[in-house]
Enzyme design. Structure first.
Site, PDB file in Angstrom:
ATOM      1  N   TYR A 163      27.291  22.233  17.464  1.00  0.00           N
ATOM      2  CA  TYR A 163      26.451  22.326  18.664  1.00  0.00           C
ATOM      3  C   TYR A 163      27.134  21.708  19.882  1.00  0.00           C
ATOM      4  CZ  TYR A 163      22.283  21.758  21.606  1.00  0.00           C
ATOM      5  OH  TYR A 163      21.379  21.814  22.639  1.00  0.00           O
ATOM      6  N   SER A 176      24.129  27.267   9.249  1.00  0.00           N
ATOM      7  CA  SER A 176      23.362  26.586   8.215  1.00  0.00           C
ATOM      8  C   SER A 176      22.776  27.581   7.219  1.00  0.00           C
ATOM      9  CB  SER A 176      22.245  25.756   8.855  1.00  0.00           C
ATOM     10  OG  SER A 176      21.464  25.119   7.878  1.00  0.00           O
ATOM     11  N   ASN A 210      17.269  15.893   7.243  1.00  0.00           N
ATOM     12  CA  ASN A 210      18.573  15.567   6.668  1.00  0.00           C
ATOM     13  C   ASN A 210      19.494  15.162   7.815  1.00  0.00           C
ATOM     14  OD1 ASN A 210      21.115  15.515   5.462  1.00  0.00           O
ATOM     15  ND2 ASN A 210      20.693  17.257   4.134  1.00  0.00           N
ATOM     16  N   ARG A 235      15.595  18.020  12.729  1.00  0.00           N
ATOM     17  CA  ARG A 235      16.477  16.933  13.164  1.00  0.00           C
ATOM     18  C   ARG A 235      16.359  15.689  12.288  1.00  0.00           C
ATOM     19  NH1 ARG A 235      14.133  18.020  18.200  1.00  0.00           N
ATOM     20  NH2 ARG A 235      13.172  15.942  18.164  1.00  0.00           N
ATOM     21  N   HIS A 289      23.736  27.948   3.153  1.00  0.00           N
ATOM     22  CA  HIS A 289      22.680  27.852   2.150  1.00  0.00           C
ATOM     23  C   HIS A 289      22.684  29.099   1.264  1.00  0.00           C
ATOM     24  CE1 HIS A 289      20.986  24.473   4.451  1.00  0.00           C
ATOM     25  NE2 HIS A 289      20.270  24.218   3.373  1.00  0.00           N
ATOM     26  N   HIS A 338       0.827  -1.208   0.000  1.00  0.00           N
ATOM     27  CA  HIS A 338       0.000   0.000   0.000  1.00  0.00           C
ATOM     28  C   HIS A 338       0.867   1.267   0.000  1.00  0.00           C
ATOM     29  CE1 HIS A 338      -3.584  -2.370   0.557  1.00  0.00           C
ATOM     30  NE2 HIS A 338      -3.044  -2.987   1.593  1.00  0.00           N
ATOM     31  N   HIS A 365      22.567  17.184   9.784  1.00  0.00           N
ATOM     32  CA  HIS A 365      22.266  17.399  11.200  1.00  0.00           C
ATOM     33  C   HIS A 365      23.323  16.761  12.094  1.00  0.00           C
ATOM     34  CE1 HIS A 365      20.462  16.104  15.076  1.00  0.00           C
ATOM     35  NE2 HIS A 365      20.026  17.349  15.084  1.00  0.00           N
TER      36      HIS A 365
END
Length: 468
Positions: free
Chosen positions: A352, A375, A340, A337, A379, A52, A344
């Site tokens: 981080y 980020s 990608n 999160r 971009h 399905h 991340h």
């Protein structure tokens, strides 16, 4: 299916929690979790086994066929020719041979990272510890690393501009510049602590202080940005599966070409040559949300599922969790999160986590803003030099709206998931429309005296007569 069978052995070792796959676990109390690799399939690989769910895949194939017919009919009835979006593909990759040459140069220059690191490590372990000579040696190489990063970006970005690479080739090469830099930083950051702790006078029983060249080379190609000396591997390469994945990538390229040709080129190619009403532009953005959603989904599928799985199969990389079930997210916090996982993981591990544990001392809010800013900046860097103009709409969406949306919670999951899907589609429609308008405005009415300021000042408000 062999990845599923092998991953079942690890299900009891904290890879599943409350029904959701997790890939980071704590090794010590009080520390942030670390990335853990394990043999597992991509989410869609398992879902496609369900009859399905597989129907959704067939629906997208039917839509591709519909776009093919739609584009052919539009070209023939309105322009007397059938282009089928091939012009965009031909123009976008018109300098494909130069793309390969520039990429090969980037790859060869990237070896400076390995040999430079090996030179630093080899000499450092021989210098008397905790002396001014060792401190000078370390600080000198920090300066060299930063210089290398900036030089790598400047040299290859300027090469792309001087070679006048078309948009498709430009965005590919600029993404590769970013990937090589992230790989380089991951390699250095993961191995530097081992060198710093190494004691040459008591080398018996010590671990290696520098990885082998083969380990570095494998890391350059493996579809992850987190460095390890070894990763889970599959037993064999299924070349039929590799071929199928790359055929999907080619199919998505045509899919995107049809979408751009039909919904963007046909709508905005005359911008700057004739007047447009603001009402028409707004209505176009609102009516193109479906096309924006298709562009978002097909691009994501091509890069993070088809391309990544194809490469992972070729290098026998067993951990295929390049994304999670982001489509079921009810908040943007979870969406960022899971959309990608590859990017991340790098941002979490090397930005981080490092800022919290080393620089900011557990200031998680500030570390979060730094991650979003970095980020957004990259971009904007990729899109800005792809189209040769700065239109910071994506930067505002990432670092402004994107951060704010992470605090937005809904009591009902249905509402949260619906809002996430619509705002993503609307945002993609706004981005593609804005960049298409600016691109065709500059193409149809070129700037006579090009200056640095003309790169940053949008021309869409100056080259077209807007009336109410």
């Amino acid at each position: 299916m062999d990845l599923i069978n092998r991953s079942k052995k690890t299900e009891k070792s904290a890879y599943y929690e409350d029904g959701e796959v997790i890939d980071k676990i704590k090794h010590k109390p009080g520390e942030l979790p670390k990335k853990q690799f394990a043999p597992r399939n991509s989410v869609l690989t398992d879902l496609w086994e369900i009859k399905h769910i597989r129907t959704i895949y067939h629906i997208f194939l039917a839509m591709l066929f519909g776009l093919f017919i739609n584009t052919a009919a539009y070209d023939y009835l309105n322009k007397g020719e059938v282009r089928l979006g091939f012009n965009l593909i031909i123009k976008g990759f018109s300098k494909f041979h130069f793309l390969l040459i520039i990429w090969k140069c980037m790859f060869l220059v990237n070896f400076l990272v390995y040999y430079g690191f090996k030179l630093w490590a080899t000499i450092r372990i021989q210098v008397k510890p905790k002396t001014k000579y060792q401190l000078f040696w370390d600080r000198s190489w920090i300066v060299l690393i930063i210089t290398y990063y900036l030089g790598f970006i400047y040299f290859f970005t300027s090469t792309i501009i001087k070679m006048e690479m078309p948009p498709a080739a430009s965005i590919t090469l600029l993404s590769e510049i970013t990937r090589f830099l992230m790989k380089s930083h991951a390699f250095i950051r993961s191995n530097a602590p081992i060198v710093l702790k190494y004691k040459s006078h008591n080398s018996k029983g010590q671990e290696r202080y520098c990885p082998k060249l083969g380990q570095f080379l494998y890391f350059c190609f493996v579809p992850t940005l987190i460095y390890q000396d070894s990763y889970p591997r599959t037993n064999r390469i299924r070349w039929s599966y590799v071929a199928y994945c790359f055929l999907e990538v080619i199919g998505v390229i045509f899919y995107l070409s049809f979408l751009f040709e039909r919904f963007l080129v046909a709508t905005f190619e005359d911008y700057g040559l004739k007047p447009y009403r603001w009402q028409d532009i707004i209505l176009t953005i609102l009516s193109n949300t479906a096309a924006g959603m298709l562009i978002m989904l097909t691009t994501w599928y091509a890069v993070l599922h088809a391309w990544m799985n194809g490469f992972a199969e070729m290098v026998r990389f067993a951990d295929r969790m390049f994304y999670k079930d982001w489509w079921s997210s009810t908040t943007y916090d979870r969406y960022y999160r899971t959309w990608n996982v590859v990017i991340h993981d790098w941002l979490y591990t090397y930005i981080y986590k490092d800022f919290i544990e080393i620089v900011l001392l557990n200031n998680r809010i500030a570390a979060k803003y730094i991650v979003f800013f970095l980020s957004a900046a990259f971009h904007e860097y990729i899109l800005g030099f792809t189209f040769r103009f700065c239109l910071p709409i994506l930067f505002v969406q990432f670092f402004g709206v994107g951060v704010a949306m992470t605090y937005l919670k809904f009591k009902q999951n249905c509402i949260g998931n619906t809002v996430l899907w619509y705002t993503n589609a609307l945002g993609m429609s706004m981005n593609t429309a804005a960049f298409a308008i600016e691109y065709y405005c500059r193409a149809n009415r070129p700037i006579e005296n090009v200056t640095i300021s003309s790169y940053f000042i949008p021309q869409m408000f100056q080259c077209n007569e807007i009336y109410n």
